[in-house]
Design a protein around this motif. Sequence first.
Motif, short mmCIF file in Angstrom:
data_model
loop_
_atom_site.label_atom_id
_atom_site.label_comp_id
_atom_site.label_asym_id
_atom_site.label_seq_id
_atom_site.Cartn_x
_atom_site.Cartn_y
_atom_site.Cartn_z
N LEU A 46 -126.58 61.59 -22.00
CA LEU A 46 -125.86 60.69 -22.96
C LEU A 46 -126.19 59.10 -22.07
O LEU A 46 -126.29 58.03 -22.94
N ALA A 47 -125.87 58.98 -20.72
CA ALA A 47 -126.16 57.82 -20.01
C ALA A 47 -127.71 57.33 -20.52
O ALA A 47 -127.91 56.09 -20.65
N GLY A 48 -128.54 58.20 -20.18
CA GLY A 48 -130.02 58.06 -20.73
C GLY A 48 -130.24 57.59 -22.08
O GLY A 48 -131.02 56.66 -22.14
N TYR A 49 -129.65 58.30 -22.94
CA TYR A 49 -129.92 58.07 -24.23
C TYR A 49 -129.32 56.69 -24.84
O TYR A 49 -130.05 56.09 -25.38
N ARG A 50 -128.32 56.62 -24.13
CA ARG A 50 -127.60 55.23 -24.56
C ARG A 50 -128.13 54.10 -24.01
O ARG A 50 -128.03 52.84 -24.36
N SER A 51 -129.03 54.29 -22.91
CA SER A 51 -129.97 53.30 -22.46
C SER A 51 -130.93 52.51 -23.63
O SER A 51 -131.71 51.81 -23.23
N GLU A 52 -131.21 53.47 -24.43
CA GLU A 52 -132.43 53.41 -25.47
C GLU A 52 -131.55 53.14 -26.86
O GLU A 52 -132.20 52.32 -27.72
N THR A 53 -130.83 53.83 -27.31
CA THR A 53 -130.09 53.42 -28.46
C THR A 53 -128.72 54.05 -28.30
O THR A 53 -128.12 54.60 -27.32
N ASP A 54 -127.78 54.08 -29.40
CA ASP A 54 -126.48 54.61 -29.39
C ASP A 54 -126.35 55.61 -30.23
O ASP A 54 -127.01 56.20 -31.23
N VAL A 55 -125.25 56.12 -30.05
CA VAL A 55 -124.77 57.49 -30.89
C VAL A 55 -123.07 57.28 -30.88
O VAL A 55 -122.60 56.86 -29.86
N SER A 56 -122.51 57.44 -32.01
CA SER A 56 -121.01 57.22 -32.36
C SER A 56 -120.18 58.28 -31.62
O SER A 56 -120.56 59.46 -31.61
N ASP A 57 -119.08 58.04 -30.98
CA ASP A 57 -118.18 58.95 -30.48
C ASP A 57 -117.66 59.71 -31.60
O ASP A 57 -117.40 60.72 -31.14
N GLU A 58 -117.68 59.27 -32.76
CA GLU A 58 -117.03 60.11 -33.98
C GLU A 58 -117.90 61.43 -34.09
O GLU A 58 -117.61 62.42 -34.32
N LEU A 59 -119.22 61.17 -34.12
CA LEU A 59 -120.22 62.12 -34.08
C LEU A 59 -120.39 62.96 -32.75
O LEU A 59 -120.58 64.26 -32.98
N LEU A 60 -120.18 62.65 -31.71
CA LEU A 60 -120.34 63.37 -30.52
C LEU A 60 -118.97 64.37 -30.69
O LEU A 60 -118.94 65.58 -29.91
N GLN A 61 -117.95 63.77 -31.10
CA GLN A 61 -116.64 64.82 -31.32
C GLN A 61 -117.09 66.05 -32.15
O GLN A 61 -116.22 67.06 -32.04
N LYS A 62 -118.03 65.66 -32.81
CA LYS A 62 -118.48 67.24 -33.70
C LYS A 62 -119.54 67.80 -33.11
O LYS A 62 -120.15 68.58 -33.80
N LEU A 63 -119.78 67.76 -31.88
CA LEU A 63 -120.99 68.50 -31.17
C LEU A 63 -121.12 70.02 -31.40
O LEU A 63 -121.77 70.44 -31.70
N PRO A 64 -119.77 70.44 -31.60
CA PRO A 64 -119.63 71.99 -31.83
C PRO A 64 -120.25 72.32 -32.93
O PRO A 64 -120.97 73.39 -33.34
N LEU A 65 -119.80 71.43 -34.13
CA LEU A 65 -120.72 71.73 -35.40
C LEU A 65 -122.11 71.51 -35.62
O LEU A 65 -122.94 72.48 -36.08
N PHE A 66 -122.74 70.36 -34.78
CA PHE A 66 -124.29 70.57 -34.44
C PHE A 66 -124.60 71.58 -33.70
O PHE A 66 -125.77 71.86 -33.72
N VAL A 67 -124.04 72.02 -32.81
CA VAL A 67 -124.46 73.26 -31.75
C VAL A 67 -124.70 74.52 -32.91
O VAL A 67 -125.53 75.17 -32.82
N ASP A 68 -123.54 74.47 -33.78
CA ASP A 68 -123.89 75.79 -34.97
C ASP A 68 -125.10 75.49 -35.80
O ASP A 68 -125.79 76.30 -36.27
N MET A 69 -125.70 73.91 -35.91
CA MET A 69 -126.59 73.83 -36.76
C MET A 69 -127.95 74.45 -35.82
O MET A 69 -129.02 74.81 -36.51
N VAL A 70 -127.84 74.00 -34.71
CA VAL A 70 -128.80 74.67 -33.66
C VAL A 70 -128.78 76.08 -33.72
O VAL A 70 -130.08 76.83 -33.72
N PHE A 71 -127.79 76.75 -33.85
CA PHE A 71 -127.59 78.14 -33.80
C PHE A 71 -128.37 78.78 -35.23
O PHE A 71 -129.20 79.72 -35.34
N ILE A 72 -128.12 78.07 -36.47
CA ILE A 72 -128.82 78.29 -37.48
C ILE A 72 -130.23 78.25 -37.51
O ILE A 72 -131.11 79.00 -37.95
#
Length: 321
Positions: A256-282
């Motif tokens: 995330l430190a590397g990612y945020r050196s180029e662009t941003d991602v909201s804390d709100e979406l980061l809190q939904k990481l498990p849901l996005f991991v499910d998206m990867v599973f699918i």
Amino acid sequence: MQDILCRYGLEDAVIRPVPPHDGGRNRVFILTKGIEKYVLRLSETGDRTEEEYLAETEFVRHLAANGAPVADVLPSRGGKLVERTADGAFASVFRYAPGILLSENSYRYRADAPLSEYFYNTGKTLGKLHALARTYEPRHRRADYFDKYNDRYIDRLIPDDYAPLKEAIGERFEAFRALPRDESVYGLVHFDFSDGNYHVDMETGKITVFDFDNAMYAWYMFDLANLWTHGVGWCRGEDDPTKRRAIMDDYFAAVLAGYRSETDVSDELLQKLPLFVDMVFIENIVDEFECCRRAGTEVDDDDIADAADALIRHIELPILD
């Protein structure tokens, strides 16, 4: 083959086929001409249109032209990014990415450099891709996530023997539809960003990305979640769950430190990481069923067991327990 090489001025190149891998969609060849190396990709599955390949290659050109570390696509002598072979395959030629796969170095990073540098660089590279995706105005358009990942397609693809799995996937689709989809969080993503699709320069640590064949419009968080799932390998040998969690926290903090050196991602979406991991599973499950369908074979339940179990039982990866 020779006709395609002539169209790119590579008729005298030395050709080396790349051995196919499980789930691979294309035939790939390494072309060497003098000191230069290129990659010829022949796409023969027939399930994508010329417009989709143009959309992919035009995106790669946009990224390369704006300084992203990607293996650029070369136009043919006729100025085309996608050529059609006599038998109907789609052909494109890319520059060879400098460096090697991490697996080719037995998952050892470059000497005298900490793994945290590698983790940071993967995040920074991905952040650069996403930053440029936000400014991209396509001439041709790739598919949207829900064009493919929807109940109708899942019902056709996955047999009714897997009814609990299909129901669990349908529940996740409902959750995905509730996620925001404005241009700050949703755009053209790699959709397979992992260490199998970039080379690492073991002298400098620079990463060069390739294989945008699966690129589609989806949440930028999907690529981050995919990186998270691949990071689990770095702590697989640790038996203590507390220590595994600490390793994952350190890993993803560096990403995330590397990612945020180029662009941003909201804390709100980061809190939904498990849901996005499910998206990867699918995505992994769908890919397994698609690969078996193309090969005319049955799905090995062991190949989807962990992801299916996580979806059906509404659990997260063991690493989060």
